[in-house]
Design an enzyme around this catalytic site. Structure first.
Site, PDB file in Angstrom:
ATOM      1  N   GLY A 368       0.794  -1.212   0.000  1.00  0.00           N
ATOM      2  CA  GLY A 368       0.000   0.000   0.000  1.00  0.00           C
ATOM      3  C   GLY A 368       0.822   1.255   0.000  1.00  0.00           C
ATOM      4  O   GLY A 368       0.357   2.319  -0.391  1.00  0.00           O
ATOM      5  N   GLY A 370       4.069   1.456  -1.448  1.00  0.00           N
ATOM      6  CA  GLY A 370       5.017   1.594  -2.536  1.00  0.00           C
ATOM      7  C   GLY A 370       5.462   0.259  -3.099  1.00  0.00           C
ATOM      8  O   GLY A 370       4.872  -0.791  -2.834  1.00  0.00           O
ATOM      9  N   THR A 371       6.542   0.311  -3.898  1.00  0.00           N
ATOM     10  CA  THR A 371       7.089  -0.859  -4.577  1.00  0.00           C
ATOM     11  C   THR A 371       8.524  -1.075  -4.133  1.00  0.00           C
ATOM     12  O   THR A 371       9.281  -0.119  -3.958  1.00  0.00           O
ATOM     13  CB  THR A 371       7.045  -0.640  -6.103  1.00  0.00           C
ATOM     14  OG1 THR A 371       5.707  -0.364  -6.506  1.00  0.00           O
ATOM     15  CG2 THR A 371       7.528  -1.885  -6.841  1.00  0.00           C
ATOM     16  N   VAL A 372       8.895  -2.362  -3.947  1.00  0.00           N
ATOM     17  CA  VAL A 372      10.241  -2.699  -3.501  1.00  0.00           C
ATOM     18  C   VAL A 372      10.995  -3.352  -4.648  1.00  0.00           C
ATOM     19  O   VAL A 372      10.492  -4.275  -5.300  1.00  0.00           O
ATOM     20  CB  VAL A 372      10.210  -3.646  -2.288  1.00  0.00           C
ATOM     21  CG1 VAL A 372      11.638  -3.947  -1.814  1.00  0.00           C
ATOM     22  CG2 VAL A 372       9.404  -3.033  -1.152  1.00  0.00           C
ATOM     23  N   LYS A 386      12.999   0.655  -1.595  1.00  0.00           N
ATOM     24  CA  LYS A 386      11.556   0.896  -1.562  1.00  0.00           C
ATOM     25  C   LYS A 386      11.245   2.269  -2.138  1.00  0.00           C
ATOM     26  O   LYS A 386      11.780   3.289  -1.679  1.00  0.00           O
ATOM     27  CB  LYS A 386      11.040   0.811  -0.126  1.00  0.00           C
ATOM     28  CG  LYS A 386       9.529   1.001  -0.018  1.00  0.00           C
ATOM     29  CD  LYS A 386       9.044   0.830   1.407  1.00  0.00           C
ATOM     30  CE  LYS A 386       7.540   1.030   1.493  1.00  0.00           C
ATOM     31  NZ  LYS A 386       7.039   0.884   2.869  1.00  0.00           N
ATOM     32  N   ASP A 483       1.558  -2.236  11.555  1.00  0.00           N
ATOM     33  CA  ASP A 483       1.188  -3.016  10.361  1.00  0.00           C
ATOM     34  C   ASP A 483       1.915  -4.360  10.366  1.00  0.00           C
ATOM     35  O   ASP A 483       2.499  -4.772   9.371  1.00  0.00           O
ATOM     36  CB  ASP A 483       1.518  -2.230   9.097  1.00  0.00           C
ATOM     37  CG  ASP A 483       0.820  -2.808   7.862  1.00  0.00           C
ATOM     38  OD1 ASP A 483      -0.152  -3.576   8.033  1.00  0.00           O
ATOM     39  OD2 ASP A 483       1.263  -2.498   6.729  1.00  0.00           O
TER      40      ASP A 483
END
Length: 541
Positions: A368, A370-372, A386, A483
């Site tokens: 939710g 971002g992208t790694v 990230k 989280d």
């Protein structure tokens, strides 16, 4: 200032190179212009040894107000343009025939003798203006005498059509090929008696067709004394190209060709640089190859482009660095200078190279926040980078605090934050790379689940609980993850727990018990008391 100086020098180099390939040059050391005549290219010239022969002498004379005017030879023929394609533009006089209200007549005739040059039949028209007018042109074509003319008439001004020279107020005829030594006469049939009120004069002249557009106002207004006339020139006295090549005075120099243009009526020949060469074919070794100059210009333009682009990128990086709290982070890190746990500030280009320009094939996870990406640093270290989706500008100070604190966590069960990059629109976080994927993948994949024994599962749970206890109670500044879930628990090759993804975490100073920000992201584990009261449970112990 240095960059500006370099750009100026490069631009001057381009201008100089462009001038080198396009300027019609005079002989070295010779006058290149005269008054409004911007270019006097050889074979034309104003001084001895600066022109090919007397046919190409330009007399640059000063007038009463010391303004130089270029005349052809020692005549009164004013030259306004010289083209290397075998064309001169000169000012020729207008022949007039005018009457006053008493019937008195004043008139003038005009002539134009260009020696071996001819009046251009493709560019000029013989033109007569007036509503009671007759114009006659005479000259020679070779050994033959030539004469022709046209009549222009009209009874009233309304008969005239603007832009038309069909015989009503204006007539026009073509010039024959090879016409030399012309004389022009304007006359009247009825002495303008019937049309005097709106047309007292007749005019006749040879003019470049594109330079004149007839208007009814020409009938009452005084026409200018001279008009532009196109004249064809060529190298004469040596025959055509085949014969001229054997002549000692052959005018075409190295890397040039001789040609006889189809639209040229002057006879003789002209020269032009060979294909791929440019400049003046009448000057020795002046025709030069364009390839080197073009490559030079291309290199210079490319340099300017890359310099300007890099300058824009640098300014953009500086803007993002400041916008993302870079100076604040630098200040905080400087306070910890010399410690081994200081976070590193990475450059945008380094991380771009590490991820192969953020290649989709390098993606190892999406969430939710971002992208790694999997990345390889210059020192060959494997990292996880990230790329956040968005950053709340109001939370920049807290984000920097989180980076500073999280980079100091040196717990075997927490993914190590190595540093960040603030030169991009959204910050990039750099973590240690954990090789064995997520707990979620191992317990939900039917192929992997049976391979994890219960002892290992219990150890993973205990390690996870232990690190949460450390973050909540033992860290210098308590950190609530907010989280915790199986997809955020990474495992190394020995199935050691590595808690990751602190994107939703909050720093909680020891003296603060109330938190106003609710849980974000996908709901995972959270202390039940914190979930219901937004208070840190450990603070009540």
């Amino acid at each position: 200032m240095c960059l500006r100086l370099v750009l100026v020098q490069l631009l001057l180099l381009i201008v100089a190179n462009a001038a080198l390939t396009t300027t019609q040059l005079a002989q070295p050391g010779c006058v290149r212009k005269c008054g409004e005549l911007e270019s006097i290219p050889y074979p034309f010239g104003t001084e001895a040894d600066c022109y090919l022969n007397e046919n190409f002498f330009i007399n640059c004379s000063n007038t009463d107000n010391n303004t130089p005017i270029p005349f052809l030879w020692h005549s009164n023929i004013r030259v306004t343009n010289i083209s290397m394609e075998g064309r001169l533009q000169v000012q020729s006089y207008v022949s007039t025939n005018c009457y006053d209200d008493k019937g008195n007549n004043t008139n003038s005739t005009s002539s134009l003798d260009m020696g071996q040059s001819t009046i251009s039949d493709t560019q000029n028209k013989f033109t007569v203006i007036g509503c009671d007018s007759l114009g006659i042109i005479g000259g020679t074509i070779g050994e033959k005498n030539y004469s022709a003319g046209c009549i222009s008439s009209c009874d009233k001004l309304e008969d005239v059509t603007n832009g038309s020279c069909s015989g009503f107020g204006c007539c026009r005829i073509d010039i024959p090929k090879g016409l030399k030594g012309i004389a022009v006469v304007a006359s009247s049939i009825y002495e303008h008696k019937k049309v005097f009120q709106f047309n007292p004069c007749s005019y006749a002249f040879v003019i470049e067709g594109s330079r004149f557009n007839f208007s009814s106002s020409n009938l009452s207004a005084t026409i200018t004394e001279t008009v532009p006339t196109a004249v064809d020139w060529a190298i004469t006295g040596q025959g055509k190209c085949e014969e001229a090549r054997n002549n000692q005075s052959y005018a075409c120099k190295e890397n040039s060709d001789c040609y006889e243009p189809d639209d040229q009526s002057a006879g003789g020949y002209l020269c032009k640089c060979k294909d791929g060469y440019q400049r003046n074919p009448y000057i020795s070794n002046d025709c030069r190859g364009l390839g080197l100059g073009f490559v030079m210009m291309l290199v210079v333009v490319s340099w300017i482009y890359f310099i300007l682009r890099n300058r824009r990128l640098i300014k953009l990086k500086e803007k993002f660095f400041q916008q993302n709290g870079g100076f604040l982070l630098q200040t905080q890190l400087s306070k910890r200078n010399g410690t081994c746990d200081t976070a590193r500030i990475f450059g945008a280009e380094e991380l771009k190279k590490a991820t192969n320009n953020f290649d989709e094939k390098r993606i190892i996870g999406k969430g939710g926040y971002g992208t790694v990406y999997k990345g390889f640093l210059i020192d060959s270290n494997l990292v996880a980078i990230k790329k956040s989706k968005i950053v709340d500008q109001s939370q920049i100070e807290q984000f920097i605090n989180e980076v500073t604190v999280l980079s100091q966590i040196n717990h075997r069960n927490v993914v190590k934050l190595l540093g960040c990059c603030l030169e991009t629109e959204v910050p990039l976080l750099v973590y240690e790379y954990v090789t064995n994927g997520t707990l979620f993948e191992h317990i939900h994949n039917n192929d992997n689940a049976p391979t994890i024994p219960w002892e290992t599962r219990l150890r993973i749970a205990a390690e996870n609980a232990g690190v949460l206890s450390y973050l909540h109670s033992a860290a210098a500044t308590p950190i609530i993850h907010r989280d915790v879930k199986s997809s955020n628990i990474l495992l190394d090759d020995n199935f050691t727990t590595k808690v990751s993804d602190f994107g939703a975490s909050k720093l909680v100073p020891m003296d603060v018990t109330q938190l106003s920000t609710m849980v974000q992201g996908t709901l995972g584990y959270l202390d039940p008391e914190y979930l219901h009261t937004s208070q840190q449970g450990s603070s009540k112990r």
